[in-house]
Scaffold this active site. Structure first.
Site, PDB file in Angstrom:
ATOM      1  NE  ARG A  87      -3.105  -6.049   9.079  1.00 34.57           N
ATOM      2  CZ  ARG A  87      -2.113  -5.341   9.012  1.00 34.57           C
ATOM      3  NH1 ARG A  87      -1.828  -4.129   9.477  1.00 34.57           N
ATOM      4  NH2 ARG A  87      -1.050  -5.652   8.099  1.00 34.57           N
ATOM      5  N   GLY A 102       0.960  -1.218  -0.114  1.00 33.60           N
ATOM      6  CA  GLY A 102      -0.045  -0.092   0.004  1.00 33.60           C
ATOM      7  C   GLY A 102       0.979   1.190   0.106  1.00 33.60           C
ATOM      8  CG  ASP A 144       0.913  -0.592  10.474  1.00 43.64           C
ATOM      9  OD1 ASP A 144      -0.330  -0.546  10.150  1.00 43.64           O
ATOM     10  OD2 ASP A 144       1.934  -0.156   9.771  1.00 43.64           O
ATOM     11  NE  ARG A 167       2.455  -4.235  10.036  1.00 44.46           N
ATOM     12  CZ  ARG A 167       3.792  -3.978   9.939  1.00 44.46           C
ATOM     13  NH1 ARG A 167       4.527  -4.647  10.588  1.00 44.46           N
ATOM     14  NH2 ARG A 167       4.006  -3.124   9.077  1.00 44.46           N
ATOM     15  CE  LYS A 169      -3.934   0.486   8.452  1.00 47.43           C
ATOM     16  NZ  LYS A 169      -3.359   1.555   7.593  1.00 47.43           N
ATOM     17  CD  GLN A 176      -0.080   3.555   3.050  1.00 41.51           C
ATOM     18  OE1 GLN A 176      -1.083   3.161   2.195  1.00 41.51           O
ATOM     19  NE2 GLN A 176       0.756   2.468   3.472  1.00 41.51           N
ATOM     20  NE  ARG A 227      -4.279  -2.150   2.098  1.00 43.51           N
ATOM     21  CZ  ARG A 227      -3.258  -1.883   2.513  1.00 43.51           C
ATOM     22  NH1 ARG A 227      -2.206  -2.643   2.092  1.00 43.51           N
ATOM     23  NH2 ARG A 227      -3.106  -0.941   3.469  1.00 43.51           N
TER      24      ARG A 227
HETATM   25  C1  S3P Z   1       2.285   3.597   6.322  1.00 47.05           C
HETATM   26  C2  S3P Z   1       1.167   4.133   6.763  1.00 47.05           C
HETATM   27  C3  S3P Z   1       0.167   3.453   7.350  1.00 47.05           C
HETATM   28  C4  S3P Z   1       0.665   1.940   7.978  1.00 47.05           C
HETATM   29  C5  S3P Z   1       1.414   1.179   6.906  1.00 47.05           C
HETATM   30  C6  S3P Z   1       2.587   2.232   6.277  1.00 47.05           C
HETATM   31  C7  S3P Z   1       3.427   4.416   5.557  1.00 47.05           C
HETATM   32  O1  S3P Z   1      -0.995   3.135   6.590  1.00 47.05           O
HETATM   33  O2  S3P Z   1      -0.584   1.105   8.237  1.00 47.05           O
HETATM   34  O3  S3P Z   1       1.792   0.102   7.437  1.00 47.05           O
HETATM   35  O4  S3P Z   1       4.565   3.912   5.581  1.00 47.05           O
HETATM   36  O5  S3P Z   1       3.045   5.509   5.356  1.00 47.05           O
HETATM   37  P1  S3P Z   1      -1.893   4.405   6.214  1.00 47.05           P
HETATM   38  O6  S3P Z   1      -1.492   5.640   5.725  1.00 47.05           O
HETATM   39  O7  S3P Z   1      -3.118   3.780   5.495  1.00 47.05           O
HETATM   40  O8  S3P Z   1      -2.551   4.714   7.821  1.00 47.05           O
END
Ligand code: S3P
Length: 427
Positions: free
Chosen positions: A345, A93, A314, A387, A341, A168, A121
């Protein structure tokens, strides 16, 4: 993989590099001028997907195992992938969402794709703000998910108020903002991890942060840096839980990233009565780290909600598993993001913990765990979610009888060598 109850956990452990920081190192290194040296780079499948995407856009990347050298081509130096224009983000993601911010501003078009999980997703959360910036980005199947078709465009700065606290989403918009014709800012409901902001600053971008807002100015160039990636607290989480839960245990987890936007698990475990101490701390490029000593503790239930949620999102699966061994009730709320996720989860945790005999209830945005009921072994479907597999390796190591994990090899996404590390420390 099969697990049985361990008697205790003892020893020292150096966990692999932080996944979020490793991804960002390759991305910023690729669009910077000069050679970025990344040490303790996470050799997980997700980060290798990021390397592969940028290699396909003409960036020379040398990966010698522990160290990665990214020979950046400058802000405008990416090339259209050849012979086809498809970039495969695998299960990642972070790769998918962050790279969109960069690709939206290039002078070529690409198709971004990924595995079955990534194709479920939600991507509308980045499609909408990037489109507001002038990007040409669409979901090929029209379902708001990957594959995504992106044609580079001239972008405009926006001030975006995000409905979700997501690093993200924030990072995708800030990266696009480097290429925009004016200031770009993102405000989120709670502060999410700030690795992008910290790294952009060290690469020479003009970035400002305050409260839950981050803003970036258009950039002319970024400049290569040396990055030392701290160990991933999201991977340390499994050994924090195991060290607390197994009797007569003492584990020293070395060089763990403790950025305050990521350290919610430490606060929650301490709040539950966990014996967790910092033995040594240090800081590099704004990213603090510590050697963390964890000792067996009797835990009690707690409430986890609000602003702390993005700082441990996470880690919630393994926290939920640990809560089954705590006295009293643990309530997790404001965590609906868990549903989108690598798997849902909330549903997967409740189903699998229930199969092990736990008293756990699914709610709209979290779960309620009534701890203190002994867990027994079960067959656990990881749904190929790394995870989840690691969480149940820990739960299975604390439960009576045998636990079998299906799809156990998916831990390679974020923690190659996880089972070996667990076997080495467990007695
Ligand atoms: C991440 C942000 C989180 C996290 C993912 C890594 C990142 O996701 O759950 O494992 O590296 O920016 P979200 O931005 O969807 O919360």
């Amino acid at each position: 993989m099969k697990f049985r109850k361990i008697s205790h956990l003892k020893g020292e452990l150096r966990i692999p590099g932080d996944k979020s920081i490793s991804h960002r190192g390759v991305m910023l290194g690729s669009i910077a001028k000069g050679t970025t040296r990344i040490s303790n780079f996470l050799q997980g499948v997700d980060c290798l997907s990021t390397i592969s995407c940028f290699s396909r856009m003409g960036i020379e990347i040398e990966n010698s195992g522990d160290e990665v050298l990214v020979h950046g081509n400058g802000l405008r130096g990416l090339k259209k992938p050849f012979p086809d224009n498809i970039l495969d983000c695998g299960n990642s993601g972070t790769t998918t969402r962050l790279i969109c911010g960069i690709l939206a501003a290039q002078d070529f078009d690409v198709i971004l794709t990924g595995d079955a999980s990534i194709q479920k997703r939600p991507m509308k959360r980045i499609i909408d703000p990037l489109t507001a910036m002038g990007a040409d980005i669409s979901s090929v199947k029209g379902n708001g998910c990957s594959p995504l078709a992106i044609t580079g465009s001239q972008l405009h700065g926006i001030h975006y108020t995000s409905p979700v606290a997501s690093a993200q989403v924030k990072s995708s918009i800030l990266l696009a903002g480097l290429y925009a014709d004016g200031e770009t800012s993102v405000t989120e409901p709670y502060l999410s991890r700030n690795h992008t902001e910290l790294m952009l600053e060290s690469f020479g971008a003009q970035i400002k942060t305050g409260g839950t807002t981050a803003s970036v100015q258009p950039a002319k160039e970024l400049y290569a840096q040396d990055i030392r990636v701290p160990g991933d607290i999201s991977s340390a989480a499994f050994f924090l839980a195991a060290g607390l839960l197994a009797p007569n245990s003492e584990v020293l987890i070395k060089n763990v990233g403790i950025n305050p936007t990521r350290d919610g698990i430490l606060k929650v475990f301490r709040d539950m009565g966990g014996d967790i101490t910092f033995v040594d701390t240090c800081e590099g490029s704004g990213e603090p780290s510590a050697d963390i000593l964890v000792r067996s503790s009797s835990l009690h239930g707690t409430v986890i909600e609000g602003a702390i949620i993005p700082t441990l999102i996470d880690e919630l699966p393994v926290i939920a598993a640990a809560a089954c061994f705590a006295e009293g009730t643990t309530v997790i709320r404001d965590a609906a993001e868990l549903k989108v996720k690598e798997s849902n989860r909330i549903e997967v945790m409740v189903r699998n913990l229930t199969a092990m005999g736990a008293d756990v209830e699914e709610t709209e945005d979290g779960m309620i765990i009534r701890g203190g009921k002994p867990l027994h072994g079960a067959v656990i479907d990881s749904r190929l979610d790394h995870r989840i597999a690691m969480t149940f390796a820990i739960a299975g190591s604390m439960a009576d009888g045998e636990t079998e994990i299906l799809g156990a090899e998916c831990v390679n996404i974020s923690y190659p060598g996880f089972y070996e590390d667990l076997a080495r420390l467990a007695r």
